[in-house]
Design a protein around this motif. Structure first.
Motif: not given
Lengths: 192, 192
Positions: A122-123, B169-171, B166-167, A126, B174, A119-120, A115
């Motif tokens: 977290r990407h 990055d894709d809204d 929270r973790t 994801t 989410r 950004p990378d 968290t």
DNA sequence: GTCTATAGAAAGATAGAC
DNA sequence: GTCTATCTTTCTATAGAC
């Protein structure tokens, strides 16, 4: 020539595996590059030849771990889709194997750690989360109708269960939690 | 006398609230005592008068946050049990309110962070987890039969969902995740 | 590719003044 | 109760030798 041609690749893999071990055991912040490299019987200098930063290492380790998942692999031909998914589910929620495998699930082990990362990272997380859902959805859809939402909710439960299991200090509670999640997941995925 | 008699208590509460804000925002490791105290317009010296260590602060913040949960509070008399539980569920899984409330759920926000902390911190987490389950179970049992396992599985899903939300990055993802979890939780708790 | 040496920054905790 | 000063440790990252 002083080094065999696959030497660099081997060292890199060694660093990645050792780093993952420490990240699982101590967390990202508490793990130093020094101890990773000591574990690999090398020094800090070698690390920065292979990786640009500690963060890049983390991101790559997460990506690599996600690819090691049995969910990303092939189903044996002599096992039914349902039996296979059930086996993966049991393994995921088994408190002994889950932590002892070499590449435990980064989605569960690092969820509230990633968290706060770049950004990378977290990407990468994801992408791995989406992949886990796609894999489960792919299996489940071969023997029954299965909505995307069902898979998302089950995945969240599995990740939550493993993360919580690692955190709480009550072994009986751990067992009841994992059993309950296994049962609900099996029901939702039509594995009964 | 130079200080009002409730001065110490106020300062303590201020530190606790400020610390929690930083822990939520940056994580435990990335938060320094300096920045917490700067935020409180005090210095490090004052901190160590109120708390023994950063770890103790963390433990107390978690305990305090768990007690602030609306789940731990009373149900308004003019609302039915089911409506009340449904409202709490919606609030928990609302991605806007969940992060903006002053005391977001420590179970979800710190789950894989607490894993690597001292035993007493993990114990506080375990107690809070048990309390959350007991509260949900208590409500649900007033209008229907509800097994402990069902609640455990739902709780794991809720905590997992918020932590993952929270973790990633894709809204859009989410949103789908939270919707799916809300639906499954409502079904399991008999809220439809 | 891997090593040693070191720069440079930050953080947790303590001591003692006020 | 809160402040300032300081001790001590630790860590990331770089530079340059081999």
């Amino acid at each position: 020539m002083p080094y065999p041609k696959d030497h660099a690749e081997k060292s890199r893999g060694k660093i990645l595996a050792s780093a993952y071990k420490f990240f699982v055991w101590k967390g990202f912040d508490a793990t130093s590059i020094d101890e990773i490299m000591q574990d690999c019987q090398m020094t800090r200098g070698a690390f920065y030849w292979h990786f640009q930063s500690k963060t890049q290492l983390y991101r790559e380790a997460i990506v690599h771990a996600a690819l090691q998942s049995r969910l990303a692999g092939d189903k044996p031909q002599d096992v039914s889709e349902q039996a296979w998914l059930g086996e993966l589910l049991d393994a995921y929620l088994d408190k002994d194997t889950s932590a002892k495998t070499e590449w435990p699930c980064p989605l569960a082990f690092f969820v509230s750690d990633v968290t706060h990362r770049e950004p990378d990272v977290r990407h990468a997380y994801t992408k791995a989360f989406s992949a886990m859902n796609a894999h489960i959805h792919g299996h489940a859809n071969r023997y029954a109708e299965c909505r995307e939402g069902t898979v998302l909710a089950v995945t969240a439960m599995l990740i939550g269960a493993v993360a919580i299991t690692r955190t709480i200090d009550d072994d009986l509670l751990r067992g009841r939690l994992l059993d309950a999640c296994r049962e609900l997941a099996a029901g939702q995925l039509g594995l009964e």
